[in-house]
Design a protein around this motif. Structure first.
Motif, PDB file in Angstrom:
ATOM      1  N   CYS A 139      46.304  36.681  19.288  1.00 11.82           N
ATOM      2  CA  CYS A 139      46.577  36.148  20.625  1.00 11.82           C
ATOM      3  C   CYS A 139      46.524  34.624  20.649  1.00 11.82           C
ATOM      4  N   TRP A 160      48.386  44.547  23.837  1.00 13.68           N
ATOM      5  CA  TRP A 160      47.754  45.628  24.600  1.00 13.68           C
ATOM      6  C   TRP A 160      48.252  46.988  24.132  1.00 13.68           C
ATOM      7  N   TRP A 171      36.140  46.830  25.941  1.00 12.91           N
ATOM      8  CA  TRP A 171      36.534  45.848  26.953  1.00 12.91           C
ATOM      9  C   TRP A 171      36.571  44.428  26.409  1.00 12.91           C
ATOM     10  N   ARG A 172      35.713  44.119  25.415  1.00 15.70           N
ATOM     11  CA  ARG A 172      35.705  42.757  24.864  1.00 15.70           C
ATOM     12  C   ARG A 172      37.036  42.426  24.200  1.00 15.70           C
ATOM     13  N   GLU A 173      37.629  43.394  23.532  1.00 19.08           N
ATOM     14  CA  GLU A 173      38.912  43.138  22.860  1.00 19.08           C
ATOM     15  C   GLU A 173      40.011  42.857  23.880  1.00 19.08           C
ATOM     16  N   TRP A 174      40.058  43.627  24.950  1.00 18.86           N
ATOM     17  CA  TRP A 174      41.072  43.401  25.982  1.00 18.86           C
ATOM     18  C   TRP A 174      40.831  42.074  26.696  1.00 18.86           C
ATOM     19  N   PHE A 175      39.585  41.749  26.941  1.00 22.88           N
ATOM     20  CA  PHE A 175      39.245  40.494  27.605  1.00 22.88           C
ATOM     21  C   PHE A 175      39.686  39.295  26.765  1.00 22.88           C
ATOM     22  N   TRP A 176      39.461  39.375  25.454  1.00 29.68           N
ATOM     23  CA  TRP A 176      39.778  38.244  24.588  1.00 29.68           C
ATOM     24  C   TRP A 176      41.269  38.072  24.339  1.00 29.68           C
ATOM     25  N   THR A 177      42.073  39.093  24.614  1.00 33.82           N
ATOM     26  CA  THR A 177      43.526  38.878  24.501  1.00 33.82           C
ATOM     27  C   THR A 177      43.972  37.778  25.458  1.00 33.82           C
ATOM     28  N   LEU A 178      43.434  37.794  26.672  1.00 36.44           N
ATOM     29  CA  LEU A 178      43.807  36.785  27.666  1.00 36.44           C
ATOM     30  C   LEU A 178      43.174  35.435  27.356  1.00 36.44           C
ATOM     31  N   ILE A 179      41.885  35.451  27.021  1.00 39.78           N
ATOM     32  CA  ILE A 179      41.191  34.187  26.765  1.00 39.78           C
ATOM     33  C   ILE A 179      41.802  33.477  25.560  1.00 39.78           C
TER      34      ILE A 179
END
Length: 325
Positions: A139, A160, A171-179
């Protein structure tokens, strides 16, 4: 000729620059105005080094061929097949022929090269192994690609797809895609503030392109889209029919490719409806090349599907050189 690319003859890769030159050469006089394509900050920084259309065309061809070689390496490295093939590279180069003006170092080219790296990282995600580092690295590359060509952010949902299909929900993996995708932009804003002393506005960061590479719906262009659709739908039916013959990991990876090219098909329809430029759709050649590269080598009706692929290449050649006929 397709049989050469289905095999493991390394010298065949030398034909990829030939195809790229064939797509670029007929319209080279129309591609000198690359200054109008300064759509994102990093592209503005590197564009000054391209003094004329010949340099621009050379770098465009190098990026297309480089992307084809890299994507082919990804295809052969992750055991899509039991033998190596160069079909994916050929499909990637042929996609550039749909809009040959892209070969004049359009910003989508270096951005797509970074996205190929990101796709290679994402394919390495495994169900039972920690994947946060891979997600962040991929990402981050998508974010850097968006600094070159901001529509590259449409590639973010593909990360995703990989997480949703291959991994259990973390959830940490999905959160870090955006960050991770935003980190390059955060750095850009900070550097801009240090240099100018003021916070830049979004309009200052993202320069909307002045040009629009759109499809002119003549017979050849329509025929190319129909042929590509036939190949993708045929590949989808073949994939569904061969599910039991492949490993669970392979089925999941190919499912992601199916979701990915469907996502770009939706974007294609949206671009038509809203009369947007089509250049960003070149990024769809990554999942398309991986999926069709596997299908054209492994399908059980090689003559029929090879005929479609031959017709596809021939129509691209005719469309590109039609003014000379």
């Amino acid at each position: 000729m397709l049989g050469w690319f289905k095999g493991n003859i390394a010298v065949i890769m030398m034909l990829l620059p030939v195809f790229a030159v064939l797509w670029w050469y007929p319209g080279k006089e129309d591609f000198a105005g690359t200054g109008e394509w300064q759509t994102s900050p990093l592209y503005n920084l590197i564009h000054w080094s391209l003094p004329g259309m010949w340099w621009s065309g050379m770098w465009g061809i190098l990026f297309v061929v480089g992307g084809a070689v890299l994507l082919n390496y990804v295809f052969n490295s992750y055991e899509f097949m039991d033998r190596q093939s160069f079909m994916t590279g050929l499909l990637f180069v042929s996609a550039a022929g749909l809009s040959p003006i892209i070969l004049s170092f359009h910003p989508v080219l270096p951005a797509t090269l970074l996205l190929v790296f990101a796709a290679g990282i994402l394919i390495g995600i495994r169900q039972g192994l920690p994947s946060l580092k891979r997600v962040i690295n991929a990402c981050l590359l998508i974010g850097v690609a968006s600094l070159i060509y901001w529509p590259s952010l449409v590639f973010l949902p593909i990360s995703w797809f990989y997480l949703g299909v291959i991994r259990p929900f973390v959830w940490r993996e999905w959160f870090w895609t955006l960050i991770a995708a935003l980190i390059p932009w955060i750095w850009l804003v900070g550097i801009s503030f240090v240099i100018t002393g003021s916070w830049p506005s979004p309009i200052d960061l993202i320069q909307l392109p002045q040009e629009r590479i759109s499809i002119s719906w003549n017979g050849l262009q329509t025929g190319l889209v129909i042929l590509l659709g036939l190949l993708l739908v045929s590949g989808l039916f073949f994939f569904i029919g061969s599910l039991r013959k492949n490993s669970l990991r392979f089925r999941r990876i190919m499912t992601v490719q199916v979701f990915s090219w469907m996502w770009f098909s939706v974007l294609f329809l949206a671009a038509i409806f809203f009369e947007l430029g089509m250049a960003f759709l070149f990024m769809g050649s990554i999942p398309m090349g991986l999926f069709l590269g596997w299908f054209l080598v492994r399908n059980n009706l090689p003559l029929a599907h090879d005929l479609l692929a031959y017709t596809w290449l021939l129509m691209i050649f005719v469309k590109t050189w039609s003014d000379y006929f």
